[in-house]
Structures are given as structure tokens and as C-alpha cells.
Scaffold this motif. Structure first.
Motif: not given
Ligand code: DON
Length: 598
Positions: A65, A410, A414-416, A481, A491, A494, A582
Motif C-alpha cells: 500500500a 488498502v 490489509g496494509n493501509a 483509519l 482496518v 481508510a 475491499r
């Protein structure tokens, strides 16, 4: 049974059909019907198709991300010069899915070392335009340092790969869009004054007069491509030292400005602690001071939760009234206390404490609007006494308020990232450093030029936001977030937006639309908006905001309703906590697009 029967299909096709069926089932069991397209991989939302495409390209290459957000931010700097740029600065929240931690980077501009408290005041009065147009309005840019630091600390792809789409975009040129024209319109005189800005961003009519180029005109930025190439090769030094830095300083000096080589070479980003709160069981992380936005987001959500424990509805005048009154009070706190915490004693934790929010909510009359004048901050709580005026501004703030930009991403893991970045006013200071293509910000206007006197957004700020060398001006930018109820480290949303003083209210409303309204993210972003910022004492409603009967009921409670066409540009990514799918939404009020990976 014929050959197209399920059993007879090739195993790969069968797997695909099963996968599709599973997806449909997953979507059916998901609580909220989503209008947006679901993605199983990463998803991005930005205000420009080329920036979203660059972000997606990074994800497709296996980047995370952060790689995607940095690529998008550099492209945004090229294709949206009226919103953000390498001559600007911003804030980012970065969530690491593996560790469950969220880091906050403040790469906002700072006041030059030679800045003085009264630099925008002559004969006791603020000089109109001095803090928004031209070289004196320029603060030391932080965007390049910030984007590169994000990439170095949290990204995975090489700098050259991440910067390539922006360099390419600068070489190829950007197509003038209706948004470009609308924002250039408001800055035409300012852009005409700077020879480089005029040359790059305007065109000539038959009489040789500098005019706004028509839609479809190609704006090429070869100088900016060279500057970005220098950054790609040498890192931050390619901007903060060497010929680019020298050209910036020479241009600023020639116009009588104060940014020096030392200001540039000593620029440092700042790591901050995320501001933490919650809304109806969802953990929320948002931007701390020097942003005033995050504090307002948590205060108002906190008050809404307290005043409407059963949930909140934007259709009901009583609810909207409570929301507006909470906002009014949050913006009083902002005017009184908010500024750069490294320079002023900002009581952040007290402001977002349960006790303070309860006091704030408790002071609201559910039946009647409080006059903003009645809430004027007193000397107590301000530093060196408050000089906030009791005269509401007569200034008419710019209606559209889209000159800043937000990127929400995202990734598959799952990193945002929620990143808001700006040159402040449309086309910043309108000054382009000669030969570099770098359009410089006018972020000095976010300081209180004179405590108590409204800035370009009609915002009144106080002593803690007075100009001081090295200080960060108070901001509204609120990258935020929201986490899943089931797992407070995952998350769920975002979100962020441009809009100057309206940024926090846009963010609050998107969150409430999702959490209270159960809306899919597209609808949550599209919905009409309502805003109040204490001064001027007006309740703003956008075109899609509230029904006439609701407005009449609010007027009957004493609110001065003002209809404003529209503002803001929310960019949001939602992760369905039940399915992990997502969904992304780019505000239809602007020209952006959301994309994702299947
Ligand atoms: O940091 C701030 O609050 C402003 N410089 C942001 C400017 C902005 O959002 C302009 N958009 N209308």
C-alpha cells in the motif's frame, strides 16, 4: 446432459465458476449491500485516474500500500498542480497489517527561519493576499521528504520504479479538465503575475493575453520531469540540495521572499503519535496536532455517540442540530488551543478525553442554536491572552474547496495508507521556481496572520497558531483509519478529503454514513454534506444535503442556513469485516476514480 454441464467443464473453468459462486455467497452474507465493485486484492481511491492507475500498477508489481500511495502522490503532484505538489506537504497514516501498528508521518511545510509573527501585517492590519499569493506565502516544502521517507521506511519497491509513472506523466503532459479550469479561474490574476506559472499553466489568446487553456489542452511539464528524475536518482538531496534547491531559493529571493538554502537543507519530517478514539465500538486512529482535524473528528463523533446512543440519522432535524452544535464547540476549541505542539502547549489529550467531550455535549441546548458569539473564547486557556475577534468574518470562502488531495489505499495483505497532501490554495502561491517546474505552496496562510483574523477558509485561529520560525501551521487535514469492531487491528475504512476547514466534517460524515447509516462506501461518500465551523456563524448545506423541511426545522431552532453548491472530495476504501472484500469510492464531486485488484 450436454458438454457444457458443470462436471464436463475443464477443471480451471470449474474452479473459476466455484470461485465466482463463493464470491456471490460471501456478498450475500455480508451485512451491507455494496454498490461499489468488490475487490479481493488491493483497492485504491484517488482524485485522478492516472494516480489511481499508478497505484494499481505498483500493487500489480507486488508492491504494498505504501509503494502504491507514494507512486500515486508523485503522480498527483504532476497531474493535479492545483491541489498538491512537490512544493507542498501533508500527513499520512500507515497501517502495517503484520504488526497491527499504525505510524503517522507529518511532512507538512514549516515556516522559514526568517519568518516573523507580524510578517503579514502592515500598520496593524493583515495585508490581503500577502499570505496566499506570491513568494512571502511560501513555507518550506515537505512533500518530497515525506513521500521518500514513507517509501524508505515502509515501502518495498525501488525509488526509480515508484517515481517512474510521475516522470512519465510530467513528460507526456496533463489534459486540462473542467476542474483545472474552475480552479485556475479563481487564481487567474495570481498565475498571470508569475512568469513561470504563466508560461506553464496558462496559454495565450490572439491578443497575446495569458488565459486559462481550454479543456483538452495539453500542459507539458518537462522541467518538473527533470526535477523528479533528480529525486529518483539522488533521493531527497535531488530536491533539498543542489540545483533544484538553488533555483527555488533564487526565485523566492528575487521576489522578496525569505526561504533560504538552509531552510531547505535542514527540513525534517516529524513522526507523530496517532490520535486514538472510538465510535460505536470501532477504534479510530486519526491525525494529531499540528492538524486540528483529528481532534474535531474525535470530539464530534464522541459527542454524537453520547447524545444519540441509539444511533444517528441525518434525516432528522434534532440529530442534525446536535451535530452542528457539537461542531460549533469543536471549532471553538480549535480556535482556542490548536497549533503546532512543538511550539505551543496544546492540551490534546484533555480535548479528546471523555470528560471534556461530555462537557461539550452537555453544554448543548437540544432545542436552540447557540450563537457563536456567545462562545467566544475568553483569555483563559489561550496563551498570552486571546485576541479572537467577536466580529464574524464577512469573507466569502471559496465555494468548491477541492484544492488539496487525498489518497486511500488498502492492499491485499490489509496494509493501509490514508494520505492527505496539499499546496494549500489552488495552485499554491502561484510561484513556480524557475527551471524546476516546482509550484510552491502558500501554506503560510494556515497560520494566524494576526490571531483572531480569518484566513482564506474563513477560519479564525488564535495565539497557539501565530507565525514562528520552524513552526508547522495548523491544518484541517484529517487522514483517518476506522478499524473493524471484531478485530481492532484490522482496518475497515481508510478515508480523507480536501476542503480546508470542511475536511473534518466530510470525514465525520463518511464515517457516520457507514457506521450509523449502514451505507455502502460509494453512497457514504456521495451523500450530501452539512458543515459548521463556529465562525462564520452559518450552517452550510450542500446541494444534496438536507430536505427543505429539515432546513426549515433547523432555521426554526435558530440556525442561519447557507446553501453552498458543494465542497470536498472524499476518497475512501472500505474493507468488509465479514468477507474481507475491499470496496473503494472516489467522490463524484471531483474527477477521480477508484480501482482495485480482482
Ligand atoms: O492544511 C490545511 O488545512 C489546508 N492547507 C488545506 C487546504 C485545503 O484543503 C484546500 N481545499 N479546499
Amino acid at each position: 446432459m450436454n458438454d457444457t454441464s458443470f462436471e464436463k467443464q475443464a477443471p480451471r473453468t470449474r474452479a473459476k465458476v466455484l470461485e465466482a459462486a463463493a464470491l456471490v455467497v460471501l456478498m450475500l452474507v455480508a451485512g451491507v449491500a455494496q454498490a461499489a465493485r468488490p475487490y479481493r486484492g488491493g483497492a485504491v481511491a484517488t482524485a485522478y485516474p492516472p494516480a489511481s492507475e499508478a497505484a494499481l500498477k505498483m500493487l500489480e508489481r507486488g508492491g504494498n500500500a505504501v509503494d502504491a500511495a507514494v507512486a500515486a502522490a508523485f503522480v498527483a503532484a504532476v497531474v493535479g498542480p492545483y491541489h498538491s505538489g512537490v512544493g507542498g506537504g501533508g500527513f499520512a497514516l500507515v497501517h502495517d497489517a503484520k504488526t497491527g501498528t499504525t505510524r503517522v508521518l507529518d511532512f507538512r511545510e514549516v515556516a522559514p527561519k526568517a519568518a516573523t509573527r507580524d510578517m503579514f501585517v502592515r500598520d496593524g492590519k493583515v495585508v490581503p493576499g500577502l499570505s496566499t499569493d506570491g513568494v512571502l506565502s511560501v513555507a518550506v516544502p515537505g512533500a518530497v521528504a515525506g513521500y521518500l521517507e514513507l517509501l524508505e521506511k515502509h515501502g518495498t519497491l525501488p525509488r526509480a520504479v515508484v517515481l517512474a509513472p510521475a516522470i512519465e506523466a510530467a513528460k507526456k503532459g496533463l489534459w486540462v479538465t473542467p476542474r483545472y479550469r474552475a480552479l485556475a479561474e479563481g487564481r487567474l490574476e495570481c498565475l498571470r503575475k508569475d512568469p513561470e506559472a504563466r508560461r506553464i499553466f496558462l496559454t495565450k489568446n490572439e491578443q497575446g493575453e495569458a488565459i486559462i487553456p481550454p479543456v483538452g489542452h495539453l500542459v507539458r511539464q518537462p522541467d518538473l520531469a527533470r526535477t523528479l528524475t533528480a529525486v529518483s536518482k539522488s533521493g531527497a538531496k535531488g530536491f533539498y540540495a543542489g540545483s533544484v534547491a538553488k533555483d527555488i531559493v533564487d526565485t523566492v529571493k528575487a521576489g522578496g521572499g525569505i526561504v533560504t538554502l538552509e531552510d531547505l537543507s535542514s527540513y525534517k519530517t516529524r513522526e507523530r503519535q496517532a490520535l486514538e478514539g472510538s465510535y460505536r465500538g470501532h477504534r479510530i486512529l486519526t491525525m494529531p496536532p499540528p492538524s486540528a482535524g483529528g481532534v474535531a473528528v474525535l470530539q464530534v463523533l464522541g459527542a454524537m455517540e453520547q447524545l444519540r446512543p441509539q444511533g444517528f440519522t441525518w434525516r432528522e432535524p434534532d440529530s442534525v442540530h446536535l451535530y452542528v452544535e457539537a461542531l460549533r464547540r469543536a471549532y471553538v476549541d480549535r480556535a482556542k488551543y490548536l497549533g503546532d505542539p512543538d511550539f505551543a502547549d496544546v492540551p490534546t489529550q484533555r480535548l479528546i478525553s471523555k470528560g471534556h467531550i461530555a462537557d461539550l455535549a452537555g453544554s448543548i441546548d437540544p432545542k436552540k442554536a447557540t450563537s457563536s458569539l456567545a462562545l467566544l473564547p475568553q483569555a483563559a486557556g489561550t496563551q498570552q491572552g486571546s485576541t479572537l475577534t467577536d466580529k464574524p468574518t464577512t469573507l466569502t470562502p471559496e465555494p468548491e474547496r477541492k484544492n488539496t488531495t487525498h489518497i486511500s489505499i488498502v492492499d491485499k495483505q490489509g496494509n493501509a495508507v490514508a494520505l492527505t497532501t496539499t499546496v494549500n490554495y489552488s495552485f499554491g502561491s502561484c510561484v513556480v521556481a524557475k527551471g524546476t517546474g516546482v509550484l510552491l505552496n502558500d501554506e503560510m496562510d494556515d497560520f494566524a496572520a494576526q490571531p483572531g483574523v480569518p484566513n482564506a477558509y474563513g477560519l479564525v485561529t488564535g495565539e497557539p497558531n501565530a507565525v514562528h520560525p520552524g513552526k508547522v501551521p495548523q491544518s484541517s487535514m484529517s487522514p483517518t483509519l476506522v478499524f473493524s469492531k471484531e478485530d481492532p487491528k484490522k482496518v475497515m475504512l481508510a478515508v480523507g478529503s480536501p476542503g480546508g476547514s470542511t475536511i473534518p466534517t466530510t470525514v465525520i460524515q463518511v464515517i457516520s454514513n457507514v457506521v450509523d447509516g449502514g451505507m455502502d462506501v460509494v453512497r457514504a461518500v456521495n451523500e450530501g454534506r452539512v458543515h459548521h465551523q463556529y465562525l462564520p456563524d452559518e450552517l452550510w448545506v450542500d446541494r444534496w444535503g438536507l430536505e427543505p423541511a429539515t432546513l426549515s426545522a433547523l432555521e426554526a431552532k435558530g440556525h442561519k442556513v447557507r446553501r453552498v453548491e458543494q465542497w470536498g472530495d472524499a476518497e475512501a476504501v472500505f474493507v468488509d469485516p465479514k468477507t474481507g472484500l475491499r470496496f473503494a469510492a472516489s467522490d463524484p464531486r471531483n474527477e477521480g476514480v477508484s480501482l482495485g485488484q480482482d
